[in-house]
Design an enzyme around this catalytic site. Structure first.
Site, short mmCIF file in Angstrom:
data_model
loop_
_atom_site.label_atom_id
_atom_site.label_comp_id
_atom_site.label_asym_id
_atom_site.label_seq_id
_atom_site.Cartn_x
_atom_site.Cartn_y
_atom_site.Cartn_z
N GLU A 167 8.24 7.04 -39.96
CA GLU A 167 8.41 8.00 -41.06
C GLU A 167 9.82 7.78 -41.60
O GLU A 167 10.78 8.33 -41.06
CB GLU A 167 8.29 9.42 -40.53
CG GLU A 167 6.88 9.88 -40.29
CD GLU A 167 6.17 10.22 -41.58
OE1 GLU A 167 6.83 10.56 -42.57
OE2 GLU A 167 4.94 10.11 -41.60
N CYS A 176 13.74 13.78 -46.79
CA CYS A 176 13.26 12.44 -47.14
C CYS A 176 12.40 12.47 -48.42
O CYS A 176 12.30 11.47 -49.11
CB CYS A 176 12.49 11.82 -45.99
SG CYS A 176 11.22 12.89 -45.32
P1 NAD Z 1 21.37 6.61 -39.46
O1 NAD Z 1 20.53 5.65 -40.17
O2 NAD Z 1 22.47 6.08 -38.60
O3 NAD Z 1 20.50 7.54 -38.50
C1 NAD Z 1 19.29 8.15 -38.85
C2 NAD Z 1 18.71 8.71 -37.55
O4 NAD Z 1 18.37 7.65 -36.69
C3 NAD Z 1 19.72 9.56 -36.75
O5 NAD Z 1 19.04 10.66 -36.20
C4 NAD Z 1 20.21 8.64 -35.64
O6 NAD Z 1 20.56 9.33 -34.46
C5 NAD Z 1 19.01 7.75 -35.42
N1 NAD Z 1 19.36 6.41 -34.99
C6 NAD Z 1 20.32 5.61 -35.49
N2 NAD Z 1 20.32 4.43 -34.87
C7 NAD Z 1 19.34 4.48 -33.94
C8 NAD Z 1 18.84 3.58 -32.98
N3 NAD Z 1 19.31 2.33 -32.87
N4 NAD Z 1 17.84 3.98 -32.17
C9 NAD Z 1 17.31 5.22 -32.30
N5 NAD Z 1 17.72 6.11 -33.19
C10 NAD Z 1 18.73 5.76 -34.01
O7 NAD Z 1 21.99 7.54 -40.51
P2 NAD Z 1 22.53 9.01 -40.60
O8 NAD Z 1 23.95 8.94 -41.03
O9 NAD Z 1 22.21 9.85 -39.42
O10 NAD Z 1 21.65 9.47 -41.81
C11 NAD Z 1 21.87 8.85 -43.06
C12 NAD Z 1 20.67 8.24 -43.66
O11 NAD Z 1 19.54 8.35 -42.84
C13 NAD Z 1 20.35 8.96 -44.93
O12 NAD Z 1 20.92 8.26 -45.99
C14 NAD Z 1 18.87 8.93 -45.00
O13 NAD Z 1 18.49 7.81 -45.75
C15 NAD Z 1 18.41 8.65 -43.63
N6 NAD Z 1 17.70 9.74 -42.98
C16 NAD Z 1 16.37 9.85 -43.24
C17 NAD Z 1 15.66 10.86 -42.63
C18 NAD Z 1 14.19 11.02 -42.88
O14 NAD Z 1 13.65 12.08 -42.61
N7 NAD Z 1 13.50 10.02 -43.36
C19 NAD Z 1 16.29 11.74 -41.78
C20 NAD Z 1 17.67 11.60 -41.52
C21 NAD Z 1 18.35 10.57 -42.13
#
Ligand code: NAD
Length: 489
Positions: free
Chosen positions: A260, A294
């Site tokens: 997702e 999202c």
């Molecule tokens: P990010 O991409 O670093 O992290 C997104 C999520 O993934 C966080 O909860 C993080 O803990 C987790 N994550 C990161 N690396 C991981 C890994 N290797 N293994 C497992 N989990 C991991 O970014 P962020 O700064 O937390 O959020 C920013 C971006 O993330 C936003 O620009 C948005 O695009 C996206 N986002 C999308 C959703 C969604 O519901 N689709 C939710 C949160 C963030």
């Protein structure tokens, strides 16, 4: 005042954050922790323990035991436990909502509504699992051909910070309803809500080992859990780049995955729409959770004949949004959840302005502690601007005029994302043209959405695969088994 199910020893009004492994609350064995911050005040709320690899191994072993036991529990018994958990979530929604506001920033009403929604969704999934029928296939007289649906096995799930209850509960509800056990790594930035949720399941009588909650350094946790041989499904909600990494890791182990991922939802306001209604409904959705959703409407394509009226109304509605600490009554938009989003918003706006955009309102952080960014509307935005290309995940609304509807649909579909899309029109045939034209998994006509647990959600293209919610929501968590039983000698 609140009465948390897991009060912190300090009496801070924030829960005692621990992991839950094999039916026991634990700080784990690594000795490492990260601070948890209130985004409205920048004050530290507590510490989240980080799992060691030994803790993760313990969680997987527990999930294996939990799976054996839970998958063999009659569905009617499972349903009763899930109903009780749902009831406890409703009873505690005010307290859990307050925890969510403290750690994520969203207004209290939104937070409490999120807890009530996940409680309803759990009940719906529990009921749906009772209808996870197989089938009997007509065949030759000497054989019986059946198709059965069985829980797939222990699940590893990873959820982000923007919906501290909704994210984990989508995975937990589907997994437990299907008869699976789960190891879930909820967000280290919003762990208190996850702990309170797990406590509801424990108090509802969910047997130990079925639901395991861990926290940790995200890449360390996913690189250990995904290859663990006993994990049979990888479920992730989060950004597209991280989703691609985890999907590749799952693929390397030949494990199915449910992804997702992010979106960059276009809104097309057609020439026959009411621009004021479209602007008001867009604003109402745009600033939910400060745009960190999202499916948030994030690229506005407005017919040139309506552009000015739409922008005027959108600016009025944006300027009228009361921004503040989510605990303060009347607040409609809280802070961004973390300083990364604040930096990102400043960068998106600067970049757009350098490429010729005009700031019609907002465009800056608020001069106060906390990660507050003003509701922002921009016009004359270049399609090359980063905010038109990368999911903004914040309270910014770029508006672009169009003359021809086909061009608008082409612009809407021009990005690799394919999660949500919105259209405003008075005409049924134009609406159908949009429905057929949009490359997205979630469409709304004449409004900008909202989650519905009875219907499936999910994306196409880079926004991921698999569906959550609706009857399709159990599919990823179940394996299909074909049986041909030869009768007689
Ligand atoms: P990010 O991409 O670093 O992290 C997104 C999520 O993934 C966080 O909860 C993080 O803990 C987790 N994550 C990161 N690396 C991981 C890994 N290797 N293994 C497992 N989990 C991991 O970014 P962020 O700064 O937390 O959020 C920013 C971006 O993330 C936003 O620009 C948005 O695009 C996206 N986002 C999308 C959703 C969604 O519901 N689709 C939710 C949160 C963030």
């Amino acid at each position: 005042m609140t009465s948390l199910a897991r009060p912190a020893p300090s009496g801070s009004g924030y829960p005692h954050v621990q992991m839950h492994i094999g039916g026991k609350w634990t700080d784990g064995t690594s000795g490492r922790t990260w601070p948890i911050t209130n985004p409205a005040t920048e004050e530290v709320l507590g510490e989240v323990p980080l799992a060691s690899t030994a803790d993760l191994d313990d969680a997987v072993e527990a999930a294996v035991r939990g799976f054996r036991m839970w998958s063999g529990t009659p569905v009617a018994e499972r349903t009763q436990i899930l109903y009780r958990a749902s009831d406890l979530l409703v009873e505690r929604s005010a307290d859990i909502g307050r925890v969510m506001t403290l750690e994520e920033g969203k207004p209290l009403g939104e937070a409490r509504g999120e807890v009530s929604r996940v409680a309803a969704s759990l009940r719906w999934h529990a009921d749906d699992a009772r209808r996870a029928y197989g089938r009997i296939i007509p065949s030759a007289a000497d054989r019986v051909v059946t198709v059965r649906r069985e829980p797939i096995g222990p699940v590893a799930a990873f959820t982000p910070w923007n919906f501290p209850a909704g994210g984990p509960m989508r995975k937990i509800s589907a997994a437990l309803s299907a008869g699976c056990s789960i190891v879930i790594k909820a967000s280290e930035e919003t762990p208190g809500t996850a702990c309170e949720i797990v406590q509801c399941f424990e108090d509802a009588g969910l047997p130990p080992d079925v639901l395991n909650l861990v926290f940790g350094d995200p890449p360390e946790v996913s690189s250990h859990l995904i290859p663990a041989p006993d994990i049979r499904l990888v479920a992730f909600t989060g950004s597209v780049p991280v989703g691609k990494l985890l999907a590749a890791a799952a693929g390397a182990e030949m494990k199915p995955a449910l992804m997702e991922l992010g979106g960059h939802a276009p809104v097309i306001v057609c020439a026959d729409a009411d621009p004021r209604v479209a602007a008001r409904r867009s604003a109402a959705a745009k600033y939910v959770n400060a745009g960190q959703v999202c499916t948030s409407p994030s690229r506005f394509f407005v017919h040139e004949s309506l552009h000015d009226a739409f922008v005027d109304e959108l600016v009025d509605a944006s300027e009228a949004v009361p921004v503040g600490d989510g605990l303060v009554e009347g607040t409609k938009m809280g802070p961004l959840a973390n300083p990364r989003r604040l930096v990102a918003m400043e960068h998106f706006v600067t970049d757009a302005v350098e490429r010729g955009a005009t700031i019609r309102c907002g465009g800056r952080r608020l001069d106060r502690p906390g990660y507050f960014f003003a509701p922002t509307v921009l016009t004359e935005v270049s399609l090359e601007s980063e905010m038109m290309i990368t999911e903004p995940f914040g309270p910014v609304a770029p508006v672009v005029p169009f003359a021809d509807l086909d061009d608008a649909v082409t612009m809407a579909n021009s990005l690799p994302y394919g999660l949500a899309a919105y259209g405003f029109t008075e005409s049924a045939s134009t609406a159908e043209r949009l429905v057929q034209g949009f490359e997205a998994g979630i469409l709304s006509i004449n409004h900008c959405g909202g989650s519905i647990h009875e219907a499936p959600s999910g994306g196409v293209k880079d926004s991921g695969y698999g569906r959550e919610g609706g009857p399709e929501g159990l599919d990823a968590y179940m394996a299909t088994k074909r049986v041909v039983h030869l009768l007689g000698d």
